[in-house]
Enzyme design. Sequence first.
Site, mmCIF file in Angstrom:
data_model
loop_
_atom_site.group_PDB
_atom_site.id
_atom_site.type_symbol
_atom_site.label_atom_id
_atom_site.label_comp_id
_atom_site.label_asym_id
_atom_site.label_seq_id
_atom_site.Cartn_x
_atom_site.Cartn_y
_atom_site.Cartn_z
ATOM 1 C CE LYS A 107 -3.894 -1.847 2.696
ATOM 2 N NZ LYS A 107 -4.941 -1.671 1.689
ATOM 3 N NE ARG A 129 -10.765 -9.827 -1.576
ATOM 4 C CZ ARG A 129 -11.046 -8.794 -2.373
ATOM 5 N NH1 ARG A 129 -11.269 -8.990 -3.662
ATOM 6 N NH2 ARG A 129 -11.084 -7.575 -1.894
#
Length: 488
Positions: free
Chosen positions: A265, A339
């Site tokens: 990120k 996920r």
Amino acid sequence: MRVEVLQKGLAEIEADLHVVPRTSEQKPVPTEFAQAPGAEDAPTDYKRLTLLRPGHPKRLLVLGLGAPEELDDERLRVAAALALKEARRYKARSLAWRLPVDGEADSAESRVADVVVGTILASYRFDRFKTADDDDGPPQLEQLTICVARFAERLAEEAEAARIAAEAANRARELQQLPSNVVTPSYLAARAEELASEHAVVSAEVMGREEISARGMGGLEAVAKGSVEEPKLIVLRYEGRGADGETLGLVGKGVTFDTGGISIKPAASMHEMKMDMSGGAAVLEAVGAIAALELSLRVIAVVPSTENMPSGSAIKPGDIVTQLNGKTVEVNNTDAEGRLILADALAHCVELGADQIVDLATLTGAVLIALGSTYAGLISNDEEWARLVERSAERTGELAWRLPLHPEYKELTRGTEADLTNASAKRKASTIYAGSFLEEFVDDIPWVHLDIAGTAWDVDREYVGKGPTGYGVRLLVDLARTLAQKGR
Ligand code: BES
Ligand code: ZN
Ligand code: ZN
């Protein structure tokens, strides 16, 4: 905080600050305070505060609620937070409210709950790391008394339930706000074990790295590979007395820090990613509250917890992993880690016998773009279950807006070299995509996914401010209360 509901007049109560909420149709102040200077024309506009008897030891606050037809639970929670802030200004340790009970007991129940919730959430503080001994800081409120004219016994029960849920939410907020060098997966596991030791009806089971791999939880194993912190798969079980109905499954994302991994990120707001365990915190503390309330139902809670770090041992873009239910996934973006760990946790929750599932996860930045911090994104494979969760969301003000599933979204989840890919091309429908992906791991049991990336932090409502919100704790407790009631 002690909370009590009494069938007494407000003037009979000893408290540092007395609060008289008024809608525009009510006389400025009740008769017992009518002689207070300024009482006659104290304004009643929503959020208007008027302090009468400013120097008196029993200060009196007139709290404007605005037009009666606009008064709802949210307005009252907000008003309660404003009163708490005022109490702080005057260093009050005790607060007494006079709550008009005009209608039926039911509506009074939710009003009492609003005052308790607004007060307790607004009293949350995070000053553990401030070393200065600051005598000037306001004291914590110790006592909240609510005076009512009727139904005191029933309302006291409701106040107690609201207190338990709101204090659990504050504990979840602390977990959210503690930095990632404190709240590691091991810390969350220890908190789960602590909850189990506090409540005889709760048991905890924790798996470490080796067992996670041995069990075939390839998603959690893969995400954890880049970190020296040991991942934990945390399971809490609650067995309420007389529970013979269905089992509620709860799953919460517990990424204690999300750097993005090799798909790293940007630096600017990376520090915010200590809150990527907000779903897990909400689930753990909700189970604590459900146990404290002795609700008559069964709960199985699963929190997969890990850091997501880049390193020589980290998972790399293009790697393929096998999830607990045997499905294979190409990891095209290591920042879509939630996920992968939730997939194993959901499959495990199904394995353990959950009849319906709710998962909470700070899953996508896209939900923040779509719904801001007002609504969480809700995705479900079942109408009835979705409606039930939506009702709890409305009642608690922890709002959720349903997003659709569709075969075309499902197409996006197909992998080229494996069954699934973990991120959609061009980030199409990112939030829905993630939901469609998770659906692959719940078999066909009723399931609701709540994407709380926008609602877990920085909501800026009066009672939660700009920091952690504990989103989900009160919603899950309300849902559990509804199910326990249904089971009767
Ligand atoms: N933890 C983040 C999502 C997030 C974003 C939480 C902002 C809280 C605030 C999640 O793991 C993530 O990075 N998701 C990616 C997925 C993408 C790579 C497909 C995202 O949303 O950008
Ligand atoms: Zn991520
Ligand atoms: Zn994440």
